[in-house]
Write a protein that holds these residues in place. Sequence first.
Motif, PDB file in Angstrom:
ATOM      1  N   ARG A  24      70.533   6.109  36.168  1.00  0.00           N
ATOM      2  CA  ARG A  24      69.023   5.492  35.763  1.00  0.00           C
ATOM      3  C   ARG A  24      68.127   6.491  35.877  1.00  0.00           C
ATOM      4  N   LYS A  25      68.172   7.223  37.095  1.00  0.00           N
ATOM      5  CA  LYS A  25      66.941   8.141  37.446  1.00  0.00           C
ATOM      6  C   LYS A  25      66.894   9.171  36.525  1.00  0.00           C
ATOM      7  N   ASP A  26      68.349  10.138  36.329  1.00  0.00           N
ATOM      8  CA  ASP A  26      68.355  11.019  35.465  1.00  0.00           C
ATOM      9  C   ASP A  26      67.921  10.618  34.084  1.00  0.00           C
ATOM     10  N   GLY A  27      68.431   9.502  33.608  1.00  0.00           N
ATOM     11  CA  GLY A  27      67.996   8.998  32.386  1.00  0.00           C
ATOM     12  C   GLY A  27      66.597   8.928  32.007  1.00  0.00           C
ATOM     13  N   LEU A  28      65.913   8.385  32.959  1.00  0.00           N
ATOM     14  CA  LEU A  28      64.355   8.317  32.887  1.00  0.00           C
ATOM     15  C   LEU A  28      64.018   9.799  32.659  1.00  0.00           C
ATOM     16  N   ALA A  29      64.464  10.674  33.435  1.00  0.00           N
ATOM     17  CA  ALA A  29      64.133  12.038  33.341  1.00  0.00           C
ATOM     18  C   ALA A  29      64.448  12.905  32.110  1.00  0.00           C
ATOM     19  N   ILE A  30      65.687  12.258  31.448  1.00  0.00           N
ATOM     20  CA  ILE A  30      65.857  12.869  30.226  1.00  0.00           C
ATOM     21  C   ILE A  30      64.760  12.366  29.277  1.00  0.00           C
ATOM     22  N   TYR A  31      64.482  10.920  28.972  1.00  0.00           N
ATOM     23  CA  TYR A  31      63.772  10.417  28.326  1.00  0.00           C
ATOM     24  C   TYR A  31      62.055  11.115  28.440  1.00  0.00           C
ATOM     25  N   LYS A  32      61.974  11.373  29.598  1.00  0.00           N
ATOM     26  CA  LYS A  32      60.556  11.968  29.808  1.00  0.00           C
ATOM     27  C   LYS A  32      60.494  13.358  29.208  1.00  0.00           C
ATOM     28  N   ALA A  33      61.659  14.120  29.542  1.00  0.00           N
ATOM     29  CA  ALA A  33      61.791  15.495  29.079  1.00  0.00           C
ATOM     30  C   ALA A  33      61.515  15.472  27.687  1.00  0.00           C
ATOM     31  N   HIS A  34      61.948  14.508  26.909  1.00  0.00           N
ATOM     32  CA  HIS A  34      61.663  14.362  25.422  1.00  0.00           C
ATOM     33  C   HIS A  34      60.398  13.808  24.962  1.00  0.00           C
ATOM     34  N   GLY A  35      59.460  13.495  25.782  1.00  0.00           N
ATOM     35  CA  GLY A  35      58.397  12.854  25.738  1.00  0.00           C
ATOM     36  C   GLY A  35      58.448  11.216  25.349  1.00  0.00           C
ATOM     37  N   ILE A  36      59.382  10.541  25.853  1.00  0.00           N
ATOM     38  CA  ILE A  36      59.760   9.262  25.530  1.00  0.00           C
ATOM     39  C   ILE A  36      59.296   8.502  26.842  1.00  0.00           C
ATOM     40  N   ASP A  37      58.351   7.615  26.808  1.00  0.00           N
ATOM     41  CA  ASP A  37      58.016   6.960  27.806  1.00  0.00           C
ATOM     42  C   ASP A  37      58.986   5.414  27.821  1.00  0.00           C
ATOM     43  N   PHE A  38      60.076   5.575  28.251  1.00  0.00           N
ATOM     44  CA  PHE A  38      61.088   4.626  28.290  1.00  0.00           C
ATOM     45  C   PHE A  38      61.920   4.319  29.575  1.00  0.00           C
ATOM     46  N   GLU A  39      61.846   3.212  29.956  1.00  0.00           N
ATOM     47  CA  GLU A  39      62.570   2.879  31.346  1.00  0.00           C
ATOM     48  C   GLU A  39      64.150   2.678  30.877  1.00  0.00           C
ATOM     49  N   PRO A  40      65.066   3.063  31.472  1.00  0.00           N
ATOM     50  CA  PRO A  40      66.456   2.737  31.229  1.00  0.00           C
ATOM     51  C   PRO A  40      66.759   1.360  31.338  1.00  0.00           C
ATOM     52  N   LYS A  41      65.977   0.617  32.255  1.00  0.00           N
ATOM     53  CA  LYS A  41      66.563  -0.649  32.484  1.00  0.00           C
ATOM     54  C   LYS A  41      66.205  -1.689  31.193  1.00  0.00           C
ATOM     55  N   TRP A  42      65.474  -0.989  30.263  1.00  0.00           N
ATOM     56  CA  TRP A  42      65.232  -1.778  28.894  1.00  0.00           C
ATOM     57  C   TRP A  42      66.355  -1.763  27.884  1.00  0.00           C
ATOM     58  N   PHE A  43      67.141  -0.374  28.044  1.00  0.00           N
ATOM     59  CA  PHE A  43      68.185  -0.293  27.361  1.00  0.00           C
ATOM     60  C   PHE A  43      68.850  -1.294  26.617  1.00  0.00           C
ATOM     61  N   PRO A  44      69.590  -2.263  27.628  1.00  0.00           N
ATOM     62  CA  PRO A  44      70.272  -3.306  26.778  1.00  0.00           C
ATOM     63  C   PRO A  44      69.614  -3.940  25.735  1.00  0.00           C
ATOM     64  N   VAL A  45      68.412  -4.442  26.208  1.00  0.00           N
ATOM     65  CA  VAL A  45      67.864  -5.364  25.297  1.00  0.00           C
ATOM     66  C   VAL A  45      67.354  -4.571  24.019  1.00  0.00           C
TER      67      VAL A  45
END
Length: 167
Positions: A24-45
């Motif tokens: 999840r921590k790395d997923g958050l970093a990947i989203y941020k590196a792509h300029g996306i403000d998204f928390e991995p915990k929201w993914f399932p919904v």
Amino acid sequence: MGVIEQSGILAIATRLQRLSERMRKDGLAIYKAHGIDFEPKWFPVVYTLHMKSQLSVVELANEIGYSHPSTISLLKELEKLKFIKSTKDKADERKRLLQLTEKGKAMIEQMKPVWEVMIAATTPLIDTKNNLMKAIEEVEHQLELQSFYQRALSLMAANQAEKSADQ
């Protein structure tokens, strides 16, 4: 090797949680590196509503395998951010129907190429001799047949019966 690693199977939940937190921590970093403000915990919904377009709260909770309170907590965050919206079901006014907003749909489009990168980066991690995804599916199936708790109760009852028979 630390104490948790030495404890073996006794710490399986801890090890899985640790692995999950790391991903999840790395997923958050990947989203941020792509300029996306998204928390991995929201993914399932978000992903489920992307795939199923409209669900009730109960249907969504069942689909993602989360408790109703955990699902509600995520829904509140996502509604506040205007990624999802809810409307009352015309057939049953007690039921809320959930769907992505235009903002949520736009975010999905922005995330699709990132998901491809995530899949490409994750595949070699799990595609090992003991393929992690297959192992998880097997364990989930076994737990559907009989929960960890039920298995432990059966063993405790068998041990108790054995002790009684020995006396």
